[in-house]
Design a protein around this motif. Structure first.
Motif, PDB file in Angstrom:
ATOM      1  N   GLU A 150      30.499   1.340 -23.356  1.00 21.51           N
ATOM      2  CA  GLU A 150      30.010   0.923 -22.028  1.00 21.51           C
ATOM      3  C   GLU A 150      31.160   0.678 -21.051  1.00 21.51           C
ATOM      4  OE1 GLU A 150      28.793  -0.594 -24.843  1.00 21.51           O
ATOM      5  OE2 GLU A 150      26.941   0.595 -24.736  1.00 21.51           O
ATOM      6  N   VAL A 151      32.331   0.488 -21.621  1.00 21.05           N
ATOM      7  CA  VAL A 151      33.433   0.026 -20.777  1.00 21.05           C
ATOM      8  C   VAL A 151      34.376   1.172 -20.414  1.00 21.05           C
ATOM      9  CG1 VAL A 151      35.430  -1.522 -20.675  1.00 21.05           C
ATOM     10  CG2 VAL A 151      33.304  -2.269 -21.767  1.00 21.05           C
ATOM     11  N   ALA A 152      34.628   1.330 -19.119  1.00 17.10           N
ATOM     12  CA  ALA A 152      35.519   2.394 -18.676  1.00 17.10           C
ATOM     13  C   ALA A 152      36.970   1.923 -18.704  1.00 17.10           C
ATOM     14  CB  ALA A 152      35.154   2.845 -17.264  1.00 17.10           C
ATOM     15  N   ARG A 153      37.160   0.663 -18.344  1.00 18.12           N
ATOM     16  CA  ARG A 153      38.519   0.160 -18.245  1.00 18.12           C
ATOM     17  C   ARG A 153      38.532  -1.334 -18.486  1.00 18.12           C
ATOM     18  NH1 ARG A 153      41.490   1.866 -12.922  1.00 18.12           N
ATOM     19  NH2 ARG A 153      39.306   2.279 -12.517  1.00 18.12           N
ATOM     20  N   ILE A 154      39.611  -1.833 -19.088  1.00 19.56           N
ATOM     21  CA  ILE A 154      39.707  -3.283 -19.216  1.00 19.56           C
ATOM     22  C   ILE A 154      41.083  -3.736 -18.773  1.00 19.56           C
ATOM     23  CG2 ILE A 154      38.057  -3.685 -21.085  1.00 19.56           C
ATOM     24  CD1 ILE A 154      40.400  -3.556 -23.012  1.00 19.56           C
ATOM     25  N   ALA A 155      41.139  -4.993 -18.376  1.00 18.37           N
ATOM     26  CA  ALA A 155      42.436  -5.554 -18.009  1.00 18.37           C
ATOM     27  C   ALA A 155      42.393  -7.022 -18.355  1.00 18.37           C
ATOM     28  CB  ALA A 155      42.678  -5.369 -16.521  1.00 18.37           C
ATOM     29  N   VAL A 203      38.869  -8.676 -17.641  1.00 17.06           N
ATOM     30  CA  VAL A 203      38.115  -8.031 -16.564  1.00 17.06           C
ATOM     31  C   VAL A 203      37.679  -6.657 -17.065  1.00 17.06           C
ATOM     32  CG1 VAL A 203      38.197  -7.156 -14.210  1.00 17.06           C
ATOM     33  CG2 VAL A 203      39.436  -9.242 -14.809  1.00 17.06           C
ATOM     34  N   VAL A 204      36.382  -6.385 -17.029  1.00 17.77           N
ATOM     35  CA  VAL A 204      35.907  -5.086 -17.507  1.00 17.77           C
ATOM     36  C   VAL A 204      35.331  -4.286 -16.358  1.00 17.77           C
ATOM     37  CG1 VAL A 204      35.333  -5.971 -19.785  1.00 17.77           C
ATOM     38  CG2 VAL A 204      33.586  -5.929 -18.029  1.00 17.77           C
ATOM     39  N   GLU A 205      35.513  -2.987 -16.431  1.00 20.45           N
ATOM     40  CA  GLU A 205      34.876  -2.118 -15.455  1.00 20.45           C
ATOM     41  C   GLU A 205      33.916  -1.225 -16.222  1.00 20.45           C
ATOM     42  OE1 GLU A 205      36.273   1.391 -12.596  1.00 20.45           O
ATOM     43  OE2 GLU A 205      37.443  -0.459 -12.408  1.00 20.45           O
ATOM     44  N   LEU A 206      32.656  -1.208 -15.771  1.00 22.92           N
ATOM     45  CA  LEU A 206      31.640  -0.470 -16.528  1.00 22.92           C
ATOM     46  C   LEU A 206      31.760   1.032 -16.287  1.00 22.92           C
ATOM     47  CD1 LEU A 206      28.496  -2.681 -15.868  1.00 22.92           C
ATOM     48  CD2 LEU A 206      30.205  -2.867 -17.677  1.00 22.92           C
ATOM     49  N   ARG A 207      31.316   1.777 -17.302  1.00 21.49           N
ATOM     50  CA  ARG A 207      31.284   3.214 -17.163  1.00 21.49           C
ATOM     51  C   ARG A 207      30.288   3.579 -16.049  1.00 21.49           C
ATOM     52  NH1 ARG A 207      28.256   6.555 -19.724  1.00 21.49           N
ATOM     53  NH2 ARG A 207      27.581   5.024 -21.265  1.00 21.49           N
ATOM     54  N   GLU A 208      30.568   4.654 -15.331  1.00 18.90           N
ATOM     55  CA  GLU A 208      29.722   5.063 -14.217  1.00 18.90           C
ATOM     56  C   GLU A 208      28.301   5.349 -14.702  1.00 18.90           C
ATOM     57  OE1 GLU A 208      30.578   7.793 -10.320  1.00 18.90           O
ATOM     58  OE2 GLU A 208      32.093   7.454 -11.839  1.00 18.90           O
ATOM     59  N   GLY A 209      27.310   5.003 -13.909  1.00 20.84           N
ATOM     60  CA  GLY A 209      25.925   5.305 -14.266  1.00 20.84           C
ATOM     61  C   GLY A 209      25.236   4.160 -15.000  1.00 20.84           C
ATOM     62  N   LEU A 210      25.998   3.208 -15.457  1.00 19.79           N
ATOM     63  CA  LEU A 210      25.373   2.079 -16.157  1.00 19.79           C
ATOM     64  C   LEU A 210      25.090   0.950 -15.175  1.00 19.79           C
ATOM     65  CD1 LEU A 210      27.354   1.549 -19.477  1.00 19.79           C
ATOM     66  CD2 LEU A 210      24.969   2.234 -19.194  1.00 19.79           C
ATOM     67  N   THR A 211      23.917   0.338 -15.329  1.00 18.72           N
ATOM     68  CA  THR A 211      23.655  -0.840 -14.507  1.00 18.72           C
ATOM     69  C   THR A 211      24.081  -2.064 -15.305  1.00 18.72           C
ATOM     70  OG1 THR A 211      21.458  -1.208 -15.383  1.00 18.72           O
ATOM     71  CG2 THR A 211      21.639   0.285 -13.507  1.00 18.72           C
ATOM     72  N   PRO A 212      24.337  -3.171 -14.629  1.00 17.00           N
ATOM     73  CA  PRO A 212      24.731  -4.387 -15.340  1.00 17.00           C
ATOM     74  C   PRO A 212      23.655  -4.816 -16.341  1.00 17.00           C
ATOM     75  CG  PRO A 212      25.034  -4.643 -12.972  1.00 17.00           C
ATOM     76  CD  PRO A 212      24.338  -3.347 -13.165  1.00 17.00           C
ATOM     77  N   ALA A 213      22.396  -4.558 -15.976  1.00 17.50           N
ATOM     78  CA  ALA A 213      21.314  -4.982 -16.864  1.00 17.50           C
ATOM     79  C   ALA A 213      21.373  -4.241 -18.200  1.00 17.50           C
ATOM     80  CB  ALA A 213      19.973  -4.717 -16.176  1.00 17.50           C
ATOM     81  N   GLU A 214      21.776  -2.994 -18.168  1.00 19.49           N
ATOM     82  CA  GLU A 214      21.882  -2.227 -19.415  1.00 19.49           C
ATOM     83  C   GLU A 214      23.142  -2.616 -20.188  1.00 19.49           C
ATOM     84  OE1 GLU A 214      19.943   1.817 -17.438  1.00 19.49           O
ATOM     85  OE2 GLU A 214      22.107   1.559 -17.615  1.00 19.49           O
ATOM     86  N   ALA A 215      24.242  -2.702 -19.431  1.00 15.03           N
ATOM     87  CA  ALA A 215      25.534  -2.864 -20.092  1.00 15.03           C
ATOM     88  C   ALA A 215      25.757  -4.264 -20.642  1.00 15.03           C
ATOM     89  CB  ALA A 215      26.652  -2.493 -19.119  1.00 15.03           C
ATOM     90  N   GLY A 216      25.247  -5.272 -19.925  1.00 17.12           N
ATOM     91  CA  GLY A 216      25.524  -6.662 -20.284  1.00 17.12           C
ATOM     92  C   GLY A 216      25.208  -6.985 -21.742  1.00 17.12           C
ATOM     93  N   PRO A 217      23.949  -6.790 -22.148  1.00 15.06           N
ATOM     94  CA  PRO A 217      23.573  -7.135 -23.528  1.00 15.06           C
ATOM     95  C   PRO A 217      24.372  -6.352 -24.570  1.00 15.06           C
ATOM     96  CG  PRO A 217      21.631  -6.715 -22.170  1.00 15.06           C
ATOM     97  CD  PRO A 217      22.817  -6.330 -21.353  1.00 15.06           C
ATOM     98  N   ARG A 218      24.669  -5.088 -24.280  1.00 15.51           N
ATOM     99  CA  ARG A 218      25.396  -4.292 -25.283  1.00 15.51           C
ATOM    100  C   ARG A 218      26.821  -4.813 -25.468  1.00 15.51           C
ATOM    101  NH1 ARG A 218      24.247   1.748 -23.372  1.00 15.51           N
ATOM    102  NH2 ARG A 218      22.129   1.416 -22.584  1.00 15.51           N
ATOM    103  N   ILE A 219      27.431  -5.192 -24.351  1.00 14.45           N
ATOM    104  CA  ILE A 219      28.786  -5.730 -24.454  1.00 14.45           C
ATOM    105  C   ILE A 219      28.780  -7.033 -25.239  1.00 14.45           C
ATOM    106  CG2 ILE A 219      30.628  -6.819 -23.104  1.00 14.45           C
ATOM    107  CD1 ILE A 219      30.150  -4.706 -20.976  1.00 14.45           C
TER     108      ILE A 219
END
Ligand SMILES: Nc1ncnc2c1ncn2[C@@H]1O[C@H](COP(=O)(O)OP(=O)(O)OP(=O)(O)O)[C@@H](O)[C@H]1O
Ligand SMILES: [Mg+2]
Lengths: 315, 256
Positions: A253-258, A267-283
């Motif tokens: 789910e994560v494109a970049r981290i710092a 600090v995480v940057e989500l992969r393009e096309g993912l909404t926070p609602a989808e990505a949050g629980p998976r992370i």
């Protein structure tokens, strides 16, 4: 009731530069419309066309139900705070307003009454008899808004009314504008660069870029469609941060981290096309599966400023 | 009509209470004082020379007043444009020619005041010559025609030029051009083309009529032909200014 503003195929170029691409727009009466766009997007050009100051190269429009081939009638029904409006420095605020009210055909007594009422509305009653030369910038802008209202306009165009004002001044002007829409029932077109203020008072937002409408709708809608937020922060105890970094960098789910040094935060940057609602629980799941004591996972809410930057990025 | 009055009243207030009206008239009075002092201090005046002094003072008065009015007229629209106040005016339903005419009337007030200021000078110089009455009447009439002509040109130029400076310099050039034929040597003045030019140019024709009347003492009706040019051109220029004014735009030269 006819729309407050309707235009089709409106375009304008200055020499080779196309300032307004064929523009379609319809605004319901009573709307407080935020009219956004970066410098040179064409906001002022559109406003000048709709207020009969500029002739479009092509297209047709109606304002307050009046077709564009009756400019004098349109002028009677709109109020405008022009971009970089000047004032007769040697007159008092009251004189300025009285003069303009008279140009709209009001008698001397009517015009004075209008002037006093509007000075009161914009909070200048105490400075009514001061020369404009002695007005601050914010006072001038408020005088300009008052002037835009002398004819009880059905549609009000305000071209950057908060330009150059301090935060308190901006707030004051915004309150006045909100009041105009609510109490007077006028349609208001508010052109501005300040996204926060649009979020605060507007019902609808149109974003213009390079003469084209790139977004149009309610604030949330525009913010969601245009720029689902793609940033978030994960907080872990200091001794787990290194492990957290490993897990997150492996997560699809994560494109970049710092790593943020100040706090024990990633600090995480989500992969393009993912909404926070989808990505949050998976992370969160990935972190918990690795037995890490997660203190917090926060993903940003959609913001108009992100939408603005995304939509106007290619200029 | 009400709107014209409103605009004119506003412009008059602007010109006389806060604007350049008073300083300009003061400068005018100083200039006229110097001129009349110079012509009157010549002790050897006989009657003809005294009438010449009256004529000369009238000419200077009209010329300088025309310059002042032109300065104000040339600034009328281009000044608003430059100060960012034009758009708000154009946004009102007041017809654009009314805005222009109102400003024109205010500018013309400068001439009326200048005329009133010049009355005592003319009276002083003309005492005992018997030309005082006709000098004042003809001065007012001819001066009004010349000033109206130049004021209208100034307003039209102000409407179509983008900047204040351009409007002022073009107007100033036209003023010089209009006064130029008065400086032609007499020999050139008698030629056919020159004669037509002198009669057509409202400035030369008007001033010629004035001096025939005041200096040469010719009857008022004798040289009325000289006034045809000034009358026709003053009216035409005023009409042209209103026509140009009706198309006034925020940015001249563009289809706006
Ligand atoms: N009079 C003009 N002559 C030539 N080009 C112009 C003129 N007015 C505007 N433009 C151009 O048209 C485009 C749109 O300008 P406009 O002033 O409408 O933008 P804007 O959205 O109001 O910008 P800003 O936020 O800076 O006020 C710009 O590229 C600008 O350079
Ligand atoms: Mg603008």
């Amino acid at each position: 009731m006819p729309p407050a503003i309707a235009c089709t195929g409106l375009s304008k170029s200055y020499g080779p530069r196309q300032a307004v691409q064929p523009l379609e727009l319809e605004v319901e009466p009573g709307t407080l419309l935020g009219f956004l766009g970066p410098n040179g997007a064409g906001k002022t050009s559109v406003i000048r066309i709709l207020t009969t100051i500029l002739t479009p190269d092509a297209g047709a429009f109606t304002v307050a139900g009046v077709p564009h081939d009756r400019p004098a009638e349109i002028r009677r029904r709109v109020g405008v705070l022009p971009e970089s409006a000047g004032y007769a420095e040697g007159q008092t605020g009251e004189q300025v307003l009285t003069f303009f009210a008279r140009l709209y055909g009001q008698s001397g007594t009517q015009a004075s009454a209008t002037a006093r009422e509007l000075l009161d509305l914009v909070g200048l009653a105490e400075r009514a008899r001061t020369l404009v030369a002695g007005y601050s910038r914010g006072m001038r802008q408020r005088l300009g808004i008052a002037r835009a209202l002398v004819n009880r306009p059905e549609v009000v165009f305000l071209d950057e009314p908060t330009l150059g004002l301090d935060p308190a001044g901006q707030r004051q002007v915004l309150q006045v504008i909100g009041g105009i829409a609510r109490q007077r029932g006028s349609t208001v077109v508010l052109s501005t660069h300040l996204l926060a203020e649009v979020e605060e008072v507007c019902d609808r937002v149109v974003i213009l870029n390079a003469g084209r409408v790139v977004a149009d709708g309610g604030i949330d809608e525009v913010a969601r469609v245009a720029a689902a937020p793609r940033q978030g922060r994960v907080r872990l105890p200091a001794d787990s941060v290194a492990a957290g970094l490993r897990v997150l960098s492996a997560s699809p789910e994560v494109a970049r981290i710092a790593r943020s040094e100040a706090r024990d935060e990633i600090v995480v940057e989500l992969r393009e096309g993912l909404t926070p609602a989808e990505a949050g629980p998976r992370i969160l799941r990935a972190l918990l599966d690795a037995d890490l004591p997660v203190l917090a996972v926060e993903l940003d809410r959609g913001r108009l400023s992100d939408a603005f930057l995304t939509l106007t990025a290619d200029t | 009509m009400t709107r014209l009055r409103v605009v004119a009243a506003q412009e008059l207030r602007d010109l006389w209470l806060t604007g350049r009206g008073l300083p300009l008239i003061l400068a005018y009075a100083v200039l006229l004082s110097v001129t009349s002092y110079l012509v009157a201090s010549n002790r050897a005046l006989n009657f003809l020379e005294q009438r010449e002094a009256v004529g000369l003072t009238l000419q200077v008065g009209v010329g300088v007043a025309a310059l002042l009015v032109l300065v104000v007229a040339a600034d009328a629209i281009s000044g608003e444009r430059e100060r960012g106040t034009l758009e708000s005016l154009l946004l009102t339903p007041a017809p654009r020619w009314v805005l222009l005419a109102g400003k024109g009337l205010a500018a013309m007030s400068l001439w009326l005041v200048a005329y009133v200021v010049s009355v005592p000078y003319v009276w002083y110089l003309a005492r005992g010559t018997g030309v005082l009455g006709r000098a004042l009447v003809a001065g007012l009439g001819v001066g009004t025609l010349i000033v109206l002509f130049l004021c209208s040109l100034g307003l039209a130029i102000s409407t179509v030029t983008g900047s204040n400076r351009v409007a002022l310099s073009v107007s100033f050039f036209l003023l010089l051009a209009a006064f130029f034929p008065t400086q032609l040597p007499t020999a050139a003045q008698s030629g056919g083309v020159a004669d037509v030019l002198l009669r057509v140019d409202p400035v030369t024709a008007g001033l010629h009529y004035l001096s025939e009347l005041v200096v040469r003492g010719r009857p008022a009706g004798e040289d009325l032909g000289w006034l045809v040019g000034p009358i026709v051109l003053a009216v035409a220029a005023a009409a042209a200014a209103c026509t140009v004014g009706a198309r006034m735009s925020l940015r001249p030269g563009r289809r706006a």
